[in-house]
Scaffold this motif. Structure first.
Motif, PDB file in Angstrom:
ATOM      1  N   ARG A  40       0.838  -1.208   0.000  1.00 39.14           N
ATOM      2  CA  ARG A  40       0.000   0.000   0.000  1.00 39.14           C
ATOM      3  C   ARG A  40       0.873   1.259   0.000  1.00 39.14           C
ATOM      4  NH1 ARG A  40      -3.860   2.313  -2.192  1.00 39.14           N
ATOM      5  NH2 ARG A  40      -4.925   3.829  -0.915  1.00 39.14           N
ATOM      6  N   VAL A  43       2.094   1.817  -3.532  1.00 36.87           N
ATOM      7  CA  VAL A  43       1.022   2.338  -4.379  1.00 36.87           C
ATOM      8  C   VAL A  43       0.796   3.821  -4.096  1.00 36.87           C
ATOM      9  CG1 VAL A  43      -1.462   2.210  -4.836  1.00 36.87           C
ATOM     10  CG2 VAL A  43      -0.114   0.118  -4.719  1.00 36.87           C
ATOM     11  N   LEU A  44       0.738   4.185  -2.837  1.00 43.11           N
ATOM     12  CA  LEU A  44       0.528   5.589  -2.482  1.00 43.11           C
ATOM     13  C   LEU A  44       1.683   6.477  -2.957  1.00 43.11           C
ATOM     14  CD1 LEU A  44      -0.951   5.212   1.111  1.00 43.11           C
ATOM     15  CD2 LEU A  44      -2.161   5.945  -0.953  1.00 43.11           C
ATOM     16  N   GLU A  46       3.716   5.869  -5.476  1.00 42.39           N
ATOM     17  CA  GLU A  46       3.653   5.962  -6.935  1.00 42.39           C
ATOM     18  C   GLU A  46       2.585   6.961  -7.372  1.00 42.39           C
ATOM     19  OE1 GLU A  46       5.203   1.619  -8.501  1.00 42.39           O
ATOM     20  OE2 GLU A  46       3.076   1.840  -8.049  1.00 42.39           O
ATOM     21  N   GLU A  47       1.443   6.935  -6.702  1.00 43.99           N
ATOM     22  CA  GLU A  47       0.366   7.869  -7.037  1.00 43.99           C
ATOM     23  C   GLU A  47       0.763   9.310  -6.701  1.00 43.99           C
ATOM     24  OE1 GLU A  47      -3.045   6.455  -4.915  1.00 43.99           O
ATOM     25  OE2 GLU A  47      -3.380   4.788  -6.303  1.00 43.99           O
ATOM     26  N   ARG A  48       1.348   9.499  -5.556  1.00 40.57           N
ATOM     27  CA  ARG A  48       1.673  10.849  -5.094  1.00 40.57           C
ATOM     28  C   ARG A  48       2.792  11.493  -5.911  1.00 40.57           C
ATOM     29  NH1 ARG A  48       1.837  12.613   0.956  1.00 40.57           N
ATOM     30  NH2 ARG A  48       1.418  14.774   0.503  1.00 40.57           N
ATOM     31  N   TYR A  49       3.856  10.718  -6.162  1.00 46.82           N
ATOM     32  CA  TYR A  49       5.024  11.285  -6.828  1.00 46.82           C
ATOM     33  C   TYR A  49       5.062  10.999  -8.322  1.00 46.82           C
ATOM     34  CZ  TYR A  49       6.416  11.963  -2.017  1.00 46.82           C
ATOM     35  OH  TYR A  49       6.441  12.338  -0.710  1.00 46.82           O
ATOM     36  N   GLY A  50       4.159  10.165  -8.796  1.00 47.88           N
ATOM     37  CA  GLY A  50       4.059   9.889 -10.218  1.00 47.88           C
ATOM     38  C   GLY A  50       5.255   9.180 -10.828  1.00 47.88           C
ATOM     39  N   PRO A  52       7.288   5.321 -11.162  1.00 48.89           N
ATOM     40  CA  PRO A  52       7.160   3.881 -10.878  1.00 48.89           C
ATOM     41  C   PRO A  52       8.251   3.433  -9.900  1.00 48.89           C
ATOM     42  CG  PRO A  52       8.098   4.224 -13.050  1.00 48.89           C
ATOM     43  CD  PRO A  52       7.742   5.581 -12.510  1.00 48.89           C
TER      44      PRO A  52
END
Length: 60
Positions: A40, A43-44, A46-50, A52
């Motif tokens: 988790r 995933v967070l 990757e979403e926050r900082y864009g 991979p």
């Protein structure tokens, strides 16, 4: 009436194995929870900082 010593040993061993199984089950649950938490977090992040974070498995 006297109990059979072999039977008593087997009953003690069964009780010990049951306790060990409970302990291993708790350890497994904790490990699974930690793995889920790390997943988790990835995933967070990757979403926050864009970016991979996980490696892609490219066959070469």
């Amino acid at each position: 009436m006297k109990k059979d010593p072999d039977k008593e040993d087997l009953l003690r061993e069964i009780a010990q194995l049951k306790q060990e199984l409970r302990s291993k089950s708790i350890d497994l649950k904790r490990t699974e929870m930690a793995r889920d938490a790390y997943e988790r977090m990835i995933v967070l992040a990757e979403e926050r900082y864009g970016i991979p974070i996980r490696k892609k498995s490219d066959a070469k």
